[in-house]
Enzyme design. Structure first.
Site, PDB file in Angstrom:
ATOM      1  CB  VAL A  51      16.522  -5.301  -2.991  1.00 39.82           C
ATOM      2  CG1 VAL A  51      17.729  -4.543  -2.526  1.00 39.82           C
ATOM      3  CG2 VAL A  51      15.608  -4.208  -4.053  1.00 39.82           C
ATOM      4  CD  GLU A  69      -9.300   5.517  17.559  1.00 43.47           C
ATOM      5  OE1 GLU A  69      -9.913   6.055  16.391  1.00 43.47           O
ATOM      6  OE2 GLU A  69     -10.175   5.454  18.557  1.00 43.47           O
ATOM      7  CB  THR A 103      -0.989   0.006   1.328  1.00 48.72           C
ATOM      8  OG1 THR A 103      -1.471  -1.208   1.272  1.00 48.72           O
ATOM      9  CG2 THR A 103      -2.323   1.054   0.875  1.00 48.72           C
ATOM     10  CB  ALA A 104       3.826   2.063   2.067  1.00 44.75           C
ATOM     11  CE  LYS A 117     -13.011   3.767  10.792  1.00 46.60           C
ATOM     12  NZ  LYS A 117     -11.336   3.621  11.139  1.00 46.60           N
ATOM     13  CB  ILE A 135       1.993  -6.425   5.605  1.00 52.71           C
ATOM     14  CG1 ILE A 135       1.483  -6.635   7.045  1.00 52.71           C
ATOM     15  CG2 ILE A 135       1.018  -5.233   5.113  1.00 52.71           C
ATOM     16  CD1 ILE A 135       2.556  -7.192   8.054  1.00 52.71           C
ATOM     17  CB  ALA A 145     -10.352   0.552   9.046  1.00 56.05           C
ATOM     18  CB  SER A 156      10.091  -9.109  -4.176  1.00 59.97           C
ATOM     19  OG  SER A 156      10.088 -10.382  -3.991  1.00 59.97           O
ATOM     20  CB  ILE A 197       9.187 -10.529  -0.501  1.00 57.57           C
ATOM     21  CG1 ILE A 197      10.650 -10.975  -0.675  1.00 57.57           C
ATOM     22  CG2 ILE A 197       8.860  -9.835   0.795  1.00 57.57           C
ATOM     23  CD1 ILE A 197      11.793  -9.850  -0.384  1.00 57.57           C
TER      24      ILE A 197
END
Ligand code: FDA
Length: 502
Positions: free
Chosen positions: A190, A347, A17-18, A83, A50, A55, A44, A47
């Protein structure tokens, strides 16, 4: 005119996502700003990512809008739902629950918050529960959703909203746009990092198959691995596990809920808490817990026993340590996402931290001279944000009145960060809230948690006595009526989603 010091190439390591939340705005904004370095993202498949993080907080809407994403298409592509806030069950005490909604408890009166006047009336006698004046709370109770109307403040628009979405689908959706915007994607692992002699700046990533990826600026989105910011630049990690001891999570999807609640649910457990996130195609569930107080089997048993629909996979374990990178920007490496730190998702703040980090990087974009004050400012802002979120999360634990479990007894009585101890003391004495981060959780959020956990301040704001009690009670009664009446006319969350899909 061509700037000889301009960045020629930006390398993003990581396609979670980042990584994609960084790639797309960089590609779009840099081109608009007349700078057009090559942007290459290395990820990759072996790999993987996550694979959690569903949310969000309301600013995600402005992030999406700034990227020119079509709202209806985004909702369809990411299987999103709306939400309005988070329901917290069993946090204050077993059997109790409260709602942290995105919105205030009524409009301000003469520069004072509605809460300040509510508190005065509460001190003078009986008044309804504070939550009765929160529009998103009423919407959540009735399971309704519609976006707030534009115009002057009223019961019809006193709220904000965010999304629940499938983070994997969101990353894939952003990737599509980023590739169209010219981002180069490189698949590979890498295995080595080259550094410049002298200043130690990263100069190239070496992939397992021998390819080299050179760059001027490296954005580390490698997740918990923090390959560049820690592995190479050794930024240091400030460990906060003495304040936030939960260190494990189990995540498991389950079937779609028959009716989608327009909110996240968090239920406290004997040594942590579970999340429930309603999506259109499935429900995201998980259990965050402290391994000192609960073993993995018990955590899985409790998680599976509380699912709203049958599990569609087995629980997936994740380990973490709460804390933040001491410096998120070192030399020519900037950490964005999990590589910059982690706070449990109570949160929904991690994706928010990503979009704020990307915004700050764009505000402070360096050229190849890498003027050090830019990094210092970025690091100052990230530290302030991480610390204020940390305090906000600890607040949920420290205010608990649960003494049924050793985990809760320990968390209730632990020493607090000075900033949080001050915040709680200030509120208990006066009902006032300190601004720990002007960009972070605002007063209504702190009030929602303090009030939801049963904190009643000893005194109220002396400047709330300009209105007589009867007039004030009339105001609150009319406001409550307007809220209930307005919410009753809103469509159900499911009907609103169905209309959007049609
Ligand atoms: P992620 O791990 O997803 O990506 C890392 C990338 O780097 C991958 O593409 C990987 O392949 C690549 N990579 C790593 N090493 C490499 C190498 N050597 N070579 C090449 N590539 C390499 N947030 C939120 O806002 N709301 C929420 O509800 C939740 N819930 C939640 C629950 C739990 C249990 C956790 C642990 C986290 C959350 N989060 C969250 C956080 C959220 O999941 C997270 O912020 C985002 O998914 C971003 O993750 P990253 O992209 O930083 O890492």
């Amino acid at each position: 005119m061509h700037d000889p010091q301009a960045l020629r190439k930006i390398v993003i390591l990581g396609g979670g996502t980042a990584g994609w939340m960084a790639a797309l705005p960089l590609a779009q904004r840099l081109r608009r700003g007349g700078a057009a370095p090559v942007i290459e993202l290395v990820e990759s498949a072996e790999i993987g990512t996550i694979g959690v993080g569903e949310a969000t907080l309301p600013p995600i809407r402005f992030f999406n809008a700034s990227l020119g994403l079509d709202n209806a298409e985004f909702i369809r592509r990411t299987q999103a739902s709306f939400k309005l806030g988070i329901e917290f069950a069993d946090w204050g005490k077993v059997g109790e629950s409260f709602f942290h909604g995105f919105g205030d408890h009524g409009p301000p009166i003469d520069t004072r918050s509605s809460y300040a006047y509510w508190l005065r009336l509460r001190h003078e006698g009986a008044i309804g529960a504070l939550a009765d004046w929160s529009v998103p709370t009423e919407m959540a109770r009735q399971g309704r959703f519609t976006p707030p109307l534009e115009g002057p403040p009223s019961a019809a628009n006193a709220y904000a909203y965010a999304f629940h979405f499938d983070a994997g689908l969101y990353a894939a959706y952003l990737r599509e746009h980023a590739l169209a915007a010219g981002v180069v994607r490189t698949e590979g692992q890498v295995v080595e990092v080259e550094r410049r002699p002298g200043d130690g700046f990263v100069s190239a990533l070496r992939l397992a198959d021998g390819r080299r990826v050179e760059g001027d600026l490296f954005i580390d989105c490698s997740g918990f691995r923090a390959l560049l910011i820690e592995g190479v630049m050794q930024a240091g990690f400030e460990d906060w596990s003495h304040w936030l001891p939960c260190d494990r999570a189990l995540a498991v999807p389950s079937g779609r809920m028959a009716q989608l609640p327009p909110f996240t649910r968090s239920a406290a457990t004997p040594a942590g808490w579970t999340w429930r996130i309603p999506l259109q195609h499935r429900t995201g569930n998980g259990h965050v817990y402290c391994s000192r107080f609960m073993d993995d089997d018990e955590a899985a048993r409790l998680l599976l026993a509380g699912l709203p629909t049958p599990a569609t996979d087995v629980p997936r374990p994740i380990r973490f340590t709460a804390g933040r990178r001491r410096r998120c920007w070192v030399g020519n490496v900037v950490a964005v996402g999990l590589s910059s730190g982690f706070l449990e998702p109570l949160e929904s703040t991690s994706i928010q931290l990503i979009l704020d980090a990307v915004g700050r990087l764009l505000m402070l974009l360096p050229d190849r001279s890498f003027e050090p004050h830019l990094a210092a400012e970025f690091n100052r802002l990230m530290a302030r944000q991480y610390e204020s979120i940390r305090d906000f999360i600890i607040l949920h634990y420290t205010l608990s009145r649960r003494d049924d479990q050793p985990f809760w007894r320990e968390l209730r009585t632990m020493p607090l960060p000075d900033t949080l101890a001050h915040q709680i003391a200030l509120f208990r004495d006066s009902g006032r809230v300190a601004v720990l981060d002007p960009d972070g959780f605002a007063e209504p959020s702190w009030v929602a948690i303090m009030n939801g956990m049963g904190v009643l301040p000893r005194r109220h704001d002396p400047l709330t006595h300009g209105i007589d009690a009867a007039a004030l009670r009339g105001h609150f009664a009319r406001l409550r009526e307007a809220i209930v009446g307005t919410v009753r006319t809103m469509p159900s969350h499911d009907a609103f989603l169905a209309a959007l899909a049609a």
